[in-house]
Design a protein around this motif. Structure first.
Motif, PDB file in Angstrom:
ATOM      1  N   VAL A   1       3.205  12.494  -6.123  1.00 61.13           N
ATOM      2  CA  VAL A   1       2.879  11.209  -5.508  1.00 61.13           C
ATOM      3  C   VAL A   1       2.357  10.247  -6.569  1.00 61.13           C
ATOM      4  O   VAL A   1       2.711   9.055  -6.585  1.00 61.13           O
ATOM      5  CB  VAL A   1       1.854  11.394  -4.370  1.00 61.13           C
ATOM      6  CG1 VAL A   1       1.338  10.048  -3.876  1.00 61.13           C
ATOM      7  CG2 VAL A   1       2.483  12.167  -3.216  1.00 61.13           C
ATOM      8  N   HIS A   2       1.533  10.753  -7.464  1.00 62.31           N
ATOM      9  CA  HIS A   2       1.012   9.915  -8.546  1.00 62.31           C
ATOM     10  C   HIS A   2       2.137   9.387  -9.421  1.00 62.31           C
ATOM     11  O   HIS A   2       2.155   8.206  -9.795  1.00 62.31           O
ATOM     12  CB  HIS A   2       0.022  10.729  -9.376  1.00 62.31           C
ATOM     13  CG  HIS A   2      -0.670   9.937 -10.434  1.00 62.31           C
ATOM     14  ND1 HIS A   2      -0.851  10.397 -11.721  1.00 62.31           N
ATOM     15  CD2 HIS A   2      -1.221   8.689 -10.415  1.00 62.31           C
ATOM     16  CE1 HIS A   2      -1.481   9.492 -12.436  1.00 62.31           C
ATOM     17  NE2 HIS A   2      -1.717   8.447 -11.670  1.00 62.31           N
TER      18      HIS A   2
ATOM     19  N   HIS B   1       5.454   3.025   7.586  1.00 57.60           N
ATOM     20  CA  HIS B   1       6.611   2.481   6.869  1.00 57.60           C
ATOM     21  C   HIS B   1       7.026   1.136   7.476  1.00 57.60           C
ATOM     22  O   HIS B   1       7.307   0.178   6.751  1.00 57.60           O
ATOM     23  CB  HIS B   1       7.758   3.487   6.925  1.00 57.60           C
ATOM     24  CG  HIS B   1       8.973   3.084   6.160  1.00 57.60           C
ATOM     25  ND1 HIS B   1      10.023   2.397   6.743  1.00 57.60           N
ATOM     26  CD2 HIS B   1       9.317   3.249   4.863  1.00 57.60           C
ATOM     27  CE1 HIS B   1      10.961   2.184   5.841  1.00 57.60           C
ATOM     28  NE2 HIS B   1      10.564   2.681   4.694  1.00 57.60           N
TER      29      HIS B   1
ATOM     30  N   ALA C   1       5.025   8.729   1.595  1.00 59.36           N
ATOM     31  CA  ALA C   1       5.429  10.071   1.186  1.00 59.36           C
ATOM     32  C   ALA C   1       4.986  11.038   2.272  1.00 59.36           C
ATOM     33  O   ALA C   1       3.915  10.868   2.871  1.00 59.36           O
ATOM     34  CB  ALA C   1       4.790  10.454  -0.143  1.00 59.36           C
TER      35      ALA C   1
ATOM     36  N   LYS D   1       0.829  -1.196   0.000  1.00 55.80           N
ATOM     37  CA  LYS D   1       0.000   0.000   0.000  1.00 55.80           C
ATOM     38  C   LYS D   1       0.872   1.258   0.000  1.00 55.80           C
ATOM     39  O   LYS D   1       2.031   1.238   0.397  1.00 55.80           O
ATOM     40  CB  LYS D   1      -0.957   0.006   1.191  1.00 55.80           C
ATOM     41  CG  LYS D   1      -1.985  -1.121   1.109  1.00 55.80           C
ATOM     42  CD  LYS D   1      -3.158  -0.899   2.021  1.00 55.80           C
ATOM     43  CE  LYS D   1      -4.224  -1.971   1.804  1.00 55.80           C
ATOM     44  NZ  LYS D   1      -5.425  -1.727   2.617  1.00 55.80           N
ATOM     45  N   THR D   2       0.269   2.350  -0.440  1.00 56.31           N
ATOM     46  CA  THR D   2       0.967   3.635  -0.515  1.00 56.31           C
ATOM     47  C   THR D   2       0.270   4.639   0.380  1.00 56.31           C
ATOM     48  O   THR D   2      -0.960   4.618   0.518  1.00 56.31           O
ATOM     49  CB  THR D   2       1.000   4.155  -1.953  1.00 56.31           C
ATOM     50  OG1 THR D   2      -0.348   4.292  -2.440  1.00 56.31           O
ATOM     51  CG2 THR D   2       1.776   3.202  -2.858  1.00 56.31           C
TER      52      THR D   2
ATOM     53  N   LYS E   1       4.599   2.068   1.379  1.00 53.89           N
ATOM     54  CA  LYS E   1       5.438   3.082   0.761  1.00 53.89           C
ATOM     55  C   LYS E   1       4.902   4.431   1.218  1.00 53.89           C
ATOM     56  O   LYS E   1       3.707   4.704   1.070  1.00 53.89           O
ATOM     57  CB  LYS E   1       5.374   2.985  -0.759  1.00 53.89           C
ATOM     58  CG  LYS E   1       5.960   1.713  -1.339  1.00 53.89           C
ATOM     59  CD  LYS E   1       5.857   1.735  -2.862  1.00 53.89           C
ATOM     60  CE  LYS E   1       6.434   0.477  -3.474  1.00 53.89           C
ATOM     61  NZ  LYS E   1       6.305   0.480  -4.951  1.00 53.89           N
TER      62      LYS E   1
ATOM     63  N   ALA F   1       5.275   8.960  -8.542  1.00 56.77           N
ATOM     64  CA  ALA F   1       6.140   8.047  -7.794  1.00 56.77           C
ATOM     65  C   ALA F   1       5.457   6.730  -7.457  1.00 56.77           C
ATOM     66  O   ALA F   1       6.080   5.661  -7.518  1.00 56.77           O
ATOM     67  CB  ALA F   1       6.609   8.726  -6.511  1.00 56.77           C
ATOM     68  N   PHE F   2       4.185   6.772  -7.103  1.00 56.43           N
ATOM     69  CA  PHE F   2       3.490   5.592  -6.583  1.00 56.43           C
ATOM     70  C   PHE F   2       2.480   4.989  -7.564  1.00 56.43           C
ATOM     71  O   PHE F   2       2.059   3.849  -7.400  1.00 56.43           O
ATOM     72  CB  PHE F   2       2.756   5.931  -5.293  1.00 56.43           C
ATOM     73  CG  PHE F   2       3.646   6.255  -4.115  1.00 56.43           C
ATOM     74  CD1 PHE F   2       4.986   5.909  -4.116  1.00 56.43           C
ATOM     75  CD2 PHE F   2       3.130   6.896  -2.999  1.00 56.43           C
ATOM     76  CE1 PHE F   2       5.800   6.208  -3.028  1.00 56.43           C
ATOM     77  CE2 PHE F   2       3.936   7.184  -1.897  1.00 56.43           C
ATOM     78  CZ  PHE F   2       5.279   6.841  -1.919  1.00 56.43           C
TER      79      PHE F   2
ATOM     80  N   LEU G   1      -2.682   6.004  -4.881  1.00 62.16           N
ATOM     81  CA  LEU G   1      -2.570   6.228  -3.439  1.00 62.16           C
ATOM     82  C   LEU G   1      -3.655   5.443  -2.719  1.00 62.16           C
ATOM     83  O   LEU G   1      -4.817   5.448  -3.125  1.00 62.16           O
ATOM     84  CB  LEU G   1      -2.719   7.722  -3.149  1.00 62.16           C
ATOM     85  CG  LEU G   1      -2.398   8.218  -1.740  1.00 62.16           C
ATOM     86  CD1 LEU G   1      -0.933   7.976  -1.396  1.00 62.16           C
ATOM     87  CD2 LEU G   1      -2.715   9.715  -1.640  1.00 62.16           C
ATOM     88  N   ASP G   2      -3.253   4.758  -1.647  1.00 61.41           N
ATOM     89  CA  ASP G   2      -4.209   4.003  -0.827  1.00 61.41           C
ATOM     90  C   ASP G   2      -4.615   4.744   0.433  1.00 61.41           C
ATOM     91  O   ASP G   2      -5.749   4.601   0.910  1.00 61.41           O
ATOM     92  CB  ASP G   2      -3.593   2.662  -0.401  1.00 61.41           C
ATOM     93  CG  ASP G   2      -3.295   1.758  -1.577  1.00 61.41           C
ATOM     94  OD1 ASP G   2      -4.244   1.304  -2.233  1.00 61.41           O
ATOM     95  OD2 ASP G   2      -2.095   1.527  -1.862  1.00 61.41           O
TER      96      ASP G   2
ATOM     97  N   ASP H   1      14.097   5.596   1.207  1.00 62.20           N
ATOM     98  CA  ASP H   1      12.994   5.244   0.325  1.00 62.20           C
ATOM     99  C   ASP H   1      11.727   6.048   0.605  1.00 62.20           C
ATOM    100  O   ASP H   1      10.734   5.928  -0.113  1.00 62.20           O
ATOM    101  CB  ASP H   1      12.690   3.744   0.406  1.00 62.20           C
ATOM    102  CG  ASP H   1      12.310   3.303   1.815  1.00 62.20           C
ATOM    103  OD1 ASP H   1      12.783   3.930   2.780  1.00 62.20           O
ATOM    104  OD2 ASP H   1      11.563   2.320   1.950  1.00 62.20           O
TER     105      ASP H   1
END
Length: 253
Positions: free
Chosen positions: A72-73, A25, A32, A5-6, A30, A75-76, A79-80, A51
């Motif tokens: 964020v979009h 974490h 941010a 999950k992010t 993951k 990178a991941f 998003l969760d 990370d």
């Protein structure tokens, strides 16, 4: 618990935000985070790991919030979990509070929460979780806290209304409501916007405040982080529009 999950946390460089970033974490997400100062963002990477995605973001700027969501979009991918945690706290007496103090508090605590959710929602997966930070002040009347209390009551209302609005996408919106937690922002709760409090005076304030809390002490950031982890995880899948109060019984007893 959160493997694969992010998560994005605003105001993640200290206090509750940092404790939550560490816990999410550690549980496989993951992560941010946002903050205003580059040196504080660098410090988070040293604490949690390289990370962690760190974003210098002014939550009062809609353009900055859009850029945050875009980063964020990129990178991941999606998003969760979104924890809208950035905020300020200081006293706002009726007789002496000026418009600039009012605007800063409401813009940070209310406007930025609404528009940060607006920015990230298109990139959130169905079944995701949004968590906002309210406060014990939205349940009680305390002298000198009119604007701060109103700001927390407003975002408590967002939790209900946005839960209804995002129901079709199965995105749950809930709140964590901290009591008095020993964090850097606590200095402002009993002070003006620009406190001149010494360390000794602050410690005296903490000692006096602890006597008012049924459990006899202030809370720790990790105790709030644990509640956020619960709301972020599938363990709370039957909860939406709710508020989890973690205040040592302060607003209830």
């Amino acid at each position: 618990m959160l493997n694969g999950k992010t998560a994005l946390i605003t105001g993640g460089t200290s206090g509750i935000g940092l404790a939550t970033a560490k816990l999410l974490h550690a549980n496989g997400a993951k992560v941010a985070i946002t903050g205003r100062k580059p040196q504080e963002l660098d410090g988070v990477r040293e604490i949690i790991g390289t990370d962690v995605l760190t974003l210098q973001t002014d939550v009062l700027s809609r353009d900055a919030l859009r850029m945050m969501a875009s980063d964020v979009h990129s990178a991941f991918g999606a998003l969760d979990i979104f924890f809208a945690n950035a905020g300020v706290a200081y006293v706002t007496p009726l007789a002496t509070t000026d418009e600039a103090q009012y605007d800063r508090l409401m813009d940070t605590n209310v406007k930025s929460v609404f528009f940060s959710i607006q920015a990230v929602e298109p990139f959130m997966r169905e079944g995701g979780s949004i968590i906002v930070t309210t406060a014990w002040l939205n349940q009680v009347g305390v002298s000198g806290r009119a604007v701060l209390s109103a700001s927390k009551a407003a975002v408590r209302s967002f939790v209900r209304t946005l839960s209804a609005e995002l129901l079709a996408r199965r995105i749950r919106v809930n709140a964590v409501s901290p009591g008095l937690i020993e964090t850097p922002i606590l200095r402002g709760v009993g002070q003006s916007e620009s406190p001149g409090q010494t360390e000794a005076e602050f410690r005296e304030y903490l000692a006096d405040a602890s006597k008012l809390i049924p459990v006899g002490r202030l809370g720790r950031p990790d105790e709030i982080a644990a509640a956020v982890l619960f709301l972020a995880s599938d363990a709370s899948s039957y909860m939406l529009g709710s508020e989890v109060v973690v205040d040592g019984g302060f607003a209830e007893l």
